[in-house]
Design a protein around this motif. Structure first.
Motif, PDB file in Angstrom:
ATOM      1  N   GLY A   1       0.799  -1.226   0.000  1.00 43.69           N
ATOM      2  CA  GLY A   1       0.000   0.000   0.000  1.00 43.69           C
ATOM      3  C   GLY A   1       0.826   1.269   0.000  1.00 43.69           C
ATOM      4  N   LYS A   2       2.143   1.146   0.011  1.00 42.69           N
ATOM      5  CA  LYS A   2       3.016   2.321   0.004  1.00 42.69           C
ATOM      6  C   LYS A   2       3.414   2.653  -1.436  1.00 42.69           C
ATOM      7  CE  LYS A   2       3.340   2.309   4.531  1.00 42.69           C
ATOM      8  NZ  LYS A   2       2.594   3.242   5.330  1.00 42.69           N
TER       9      LYS A   2
ATOM     10  N   TYR B   1       4.712   8.871   5.605  1.00 39.82           N
ATOM     11  CA  TYR B   1       4.398  10.075   4.843  1.00 39.82           C
ATOM     12  C   TYR B   1       4.427  11.313   5.729  1.00 39.82           C
ATOM     13  CZ  TYR B   1       2.835   6.856   1.232  1.00 39.82           C
ATOM     14  OH  TYR B   1       2.794   5.876   0.281  1.00 39.82           O
TER      15      TYR B   1
ATOM     16  N   LYS C   1      -0.148  16.430   7.813  1.00 37.70           N
ATOM     17  CA  LYS C   1      -0.854  17.598   7.316  1.00 37.70           C
ATOM     18  C   LYS C   1      -0.346  18.869   8.010  1.00 37.70           C
ATOM     19  CE  LYS C   1      -5.447  19.326   6.450  1.00 37.70           C
ATOM     20  NZ  LYS C   1      -6.875  19.213   6.697  1.00 37.70           N
TER      21      LYS C   1
ATOM     22  N   TRP D   1       0.714  14.297  -5.109  1.00 34.33           N
ATOM     23  CA  TRP D   1       0.054  13.000  -4.968  1.00 34.33           C
ATOM     24  C   TRP D   1       0.996  11.942  -4.400  1.00 34.33           C
ATOM     25  CZ3 TRP D   1       0.705   8.103  -7.106  1.00 34.33           C
ATOM     26  CH2 TRP D   1      -0.329   7.197  -6.838  1.00 34.33           C
TER      27      TRP D   1
ATOM     28  N   THR E   1       1.185  11.921  -0.524  1.00 25.77           N
ATOM     29  CA  THR E   1      -0.024  11.735   0.287  1.00 25.77           C
ATOM     30  C   THR E   1      -0.273  10.240   0.462  1.00 25.77           C
ATOM     31  OG1 THR E   1      -1.393  11.853  -1.691  1.00 25.77           O
ATOM     32  CG2 THR E   1      -1.163  13.870  -0.384  1.00 25.77           C
ATOM     33  N   LYS E   2      -0.776   9.896   1.637  1.00 26.75           N
ATOM     34  CA  LYS E   2      -1.054   8.511   1.980  1.00 26.75           C
ATOM     35  C   LYS E   2      -2.196   7.983   1.131  1.00 26.75           C
ATOM     36  CE  LYS E   2      -1.399   6.009   6.319  1.00 26.75           C
ATOM     37  NZ  LYS E   2      -1.618   6.151   7.763  1.00 26.75           N
ATOM     38  N   LEU E   3      -2.096   6.730   0.718  1.00 26.50           N
ATOM     39  CA  LEU E   3      -3.201   6.107  -0.032  1.00 26.50           C
ATOM     40  C   LEU E   3      -4.367   5.867   0.914  1.00 26.50           C
ATOM     41  CD1 LEU E   3      -1.840   3.339  -2.411  1.00 26.50           C
ATOM     42  CD2 LEU E   3      -3.077   5.395  -3.027  1.00 26.50           C
ATOM     43  N   ARG E   4      -5.540   6.260   0.517  1.00 31.18           N
ATOM     44  CA  ARG E   4      -6.725   6.055   1.348  1.00 31.18           C
ATOM     45  C   ARG E   4      -7.492   4.852   0.839  1.00 31.18           C
ATOM     46  NH1 ARG E   4      -5.435   8.843   5.541  1.00 31.18           N
ATOM     47  NH2 ARG E   4      -7.592   8.778   6.237  1.00 31.18           N
ATOM     48  N   PHE E   5      -7.456   3.762   1.570  1.00 25.75           N
ATOM     49  CA  PHE E   5      -8.245   2.578   1.184  1.00 25.75           C
ATOM     50  C   PHE E   5      -8.611   1.756   2.396  1.00 25.75           C
ATOM     51  CE2 PHE E   5      -3.864   1.205   0.996  1.00 25.75           C
ATOM     52  CZ  PHE E   5      -3.867  -0.074   1.523  1.00 25.75           C
TER      53      PHE E   5
END
Length: 127
Positions: free
Chosen positions: A20-21, A40, A43, A120, A123-127
């Protein structure tokens, strides 16, 4: 090496510790050498001070040799010329060389993040 997985292409790691990274392909042989982001940056808001912003802008990188079956290509690319010299096949021979490569990559990633480019990728993947 599949032709759509060229060096400087952003990929997502699918298996293992870094699943996921996001990562960037450095070189392609029978396997891909990738450099990615393990942790990552956080904010940042406009009312934070310089010290807090600097602390939250830190990136923890990783380097890894990955089989092509375990990475998914994205439409994004990340052009960093000095990245290719930072990570070579020799970087994996000894732990000290590996640490030196990670430090060089950390510096490059943090410079790119602070310049505001490739949002992009950072930024962390959101899933």
């Amino acid at each position: 090496m599949p032709r759509f997985l060229k060096p400087s292409k952003v990929v997502v790691i699918l298996n293992g510790r870094y699943a996921g990274k996001k990562a960037v392909i450095e070189r392609g042989y029978g396997h891909a050498i990738v450099a990615g982001i393990e942790r990552y940056p956080l904010k940042i808001t406009k009312n934070m001070g310089k010290k807090r912003v600097a602390k939250r802008s830190k990136v923890k990188p990783f380097i890894k040799i990955v089989n092509y079956n375990h990475i998914m290509p994205t439409r994004y690319g990340l052009e960093l010329e000095s990245l290719k010299s930072a990570v070579t096949l020799d970087s994996f021979k000894e732990p000290t060389q590996r640490e030196e490569a990670k430090k060089a990559i950390k510096k490059l990633f943090e410079e790119r993040y602070n310049s505001g480019k490739n949002k992009w990728f950072f930024t962390k993947l959101r899933f």
